[in-house]
Scaffold this active site. Structure first.
Site, PDB file in Angstrom:
ATOM      1  N   GLN A 180       0.746  -1.116  -0.060  1.00 48.93           N
ATOM      2  CA  GLN A 180      -0.107  -0.018  -0.029  1.00 48.93           C
ATOM      3  C   GLN A 180       0.791   1.365  -0.084  1.00 48.93           C
ATOM      4  OE1 GLN A 180      -3.178   0.351  -0.378  1.00 48.93           O
ATOM      5  NE2 GLN A 180      -3.678  -1.913  -0.293  1.00 48.93           N
ATOM      6  N   SER A 200       2.990  -4.678  -5.094  1.00 50.26           N
ATOM      7  CA  SER A 200       1.907  -5.206  -6.083  1.00 50.26           C
ATOM      8  C   SER A 200       1.664  -4.084  -7.115  1.00 50.26           C
ATOM      9  CB  SER A 200       0.711  -5.396  -5.260  1.00 50.26           C
ATOM     10  OG  SER A 200      -0.290  -5.823  -6.103  1.00 50.26           O
ATOM     11  N   CYS A 325     -10.711  -8.056   0.656  1.00 50.41           N
ATOM     12  CA  CYS A 325     -10.627  -9.617   0.921  1.00 50.41           C
ATOM     13  C   CYS A 325     -11.500 -10.382   1.772  1.00 50.41           C
ATOM     14  CB  CYS A 325      -9.136  -9.967   0.946  1.00 50.41           C
ATOM     15  SG  CYS A 325      -7.800  -9.302  -0.061  1.00 50.41           S
TER      16      CYS A 325
END
Ligand code: PLP
Length: 393
Positions: A180, A200, A325
């Site tokens: 993040q 990511s 999630c």
């Protein structure tokens, strides 16, 4: 840019930047060579991957050889933790926190069943880590410290540079989950003391299905997926287009960070202030000074977040209850619970995370829609009418 939907869920995923897409396009259409092939079409793909590696390393300030491309942040995290365990099999303690992403927590649960001692450091009411507790937890049996840099649910920051300094002094391996933080904060040089750092693509305006792992050149490493690609560190034919996209997004890094720190932060603050001024009985979760510039997590007394999500979705507003999630389950967020919020307040919380493709007018319009939805839920809710409103200190 004004969109049909009001997308305030940039910590779940981000829209691909058009410049990233343009960089990827030829690798999805014309150039389909396998980067391991010796002929020119293959060599060309190999060169593109090495260019992306240079871009990611450039954004971090690392060496190119320290970057391994993976399929996502989750794979990077699994690779780092399992590598540290296999390289130091006699050490059986892993230190992490109670507020990590499920990728870390679920793997640690699995390792606990295989005899590892997992220490879950707690956090304060504001979501902050106690550095003395970290120091005290490190012992000669410690295989790895694995901690977030920025929390995906609250945006609260752990002091990554200080954590890296402690682990270096104590001679223990560190994995930082920077999924993040990357692209939202400047990268301090000290964090490169970590053994591993996970990234990511889809959180930084690159596509889903690509990630990266920084492996410090002094770190002993064993791969998760065995094969000859990525110098034997990650087997599997490379996702060339997405890797190129990740490189292009990383190359925008300085610009992304500057926009986050100005326009995105202004939108987050305007949204948050509007909500706090206009909606009674709501409060921000997490330390407001030590947070990502794009995130606000708010509890609204007397509502169930799941109901709010449905009504907001009908109005075109995308946001989250807890992390993406775990949304769909009614369990209160483990992050807010670890911060000591009562289950009722944790279940009444929503996360809004903004990004460069939001516009101020949309954000303020979104704040009004949130106000409408909260008022409607409170009017209809037996909880809100039958009991005094919960105060969120
Ligand atoms: N770590 C954090 C802090 C995250 O927010 C996420 C995704 O939400 C991940 C890891 C997992 O990344 P990916 O979705 O690429 O597997």
């Amino acid at each position: 840019m004004t969109e049909d939907i009001l997308y305030f869920d940039n910590n779940a995923t981000t829209r691909i930047d058009p410049r990233v897409f343009e960089a990827m396009r030829p690798w999805l259409t014309e150039h389909y060579g396998n980067p391991s092939s010796a002929y020119s079409a293959g060599r060309k793909a190999h060169v593109a991957i090495e260019g992306a590696r240079r871009q990611v390393a450039g954004a971090l300030g690392s060496r190119e050889t320290e970057i391994v491309f993976t399929s996502c942040g989750t794979e990077s995290i699994n690779t780092a933790i399992l590598s540290a365990c296999s390289m130091d099999p006699d050490r059986r303690r892993i230190i992490t926190s109670a507020v990590e992403h499920s990728a870390t927590l679920k793997l640690c649960d699995h390792l606990a069943r295989r005899g590892y001692e997992i220490i879950h450091l707690g956090v304060s009411r504001e979501g902050m880590l106690d550095m003395d507790a970290l120091r005290d937890a490190i012992n000669s049996d410690t295989a790895l410290v694995s901690l977030l840099w920025a929390n995906n649910e609250t945006g609260v920051l752990f002091p990554a540079a200080e954590i890296a300094g402690i682990c270096r002094e104590r001679g223990v391996a560190l994995h930082l989950d920077a999924v993040q933080a990357f692209g939202k904060l400047p990268v301090p040089a000290e964090i490169l003391d970590a053994s591993f750092i996970s990234f990511s693509g889809h959180k930084i305006h690159a596509p889903k299905g690509v990630g990266a792992l920084y492996v410090n050149r002094r770190t002993r490493f064993t791969p998760l997926l065995r094969g000859s690609q990525e110098r034997g560190r990650r087997g599997g034919t490379e996702n060339v287009a997405s890797i190129v996209g990740m490189g292009a997004a990383a190359a925008l890094g300085g610009e992304l960070v500057a926009v986050e720190d100005t326009a995105v932060k202004e939108m987050r603050d305007a949204f948050e202030n509007r909500i706090l001024e206009t909606i009674p009985d709501c409060a921000v979760n997490g330390n407001r000074g030590h947070r990502l510039p794009n995130t606000t997590n708010l509890s609204f007394s007397g509502i169930e977040a799941e109901g709010a999500l449905l009504l907001l979705d009908e109005r075109g507003v995308c946001c989250s209850a807890g992390s993406a999630c775990t949304s769909g389950s009614v369990a209160p967020s483990h992050v807010l619970s670890a911060m000591g919020l009562p289950a009722e307040a944790a279940r009444a919380s929503l996360r809004f995370s903004f990004g460069r493709f939001n516009a101020m007018e949309d954000v303020l319009h979104g704040a009004s829609l949130v106000g409408e939805v909260i008022a409607r839920l409170r009017a209809e809710s037996p909880v809100a009418t039958a009991s005094a409103p919960v105060r969120f200190a």
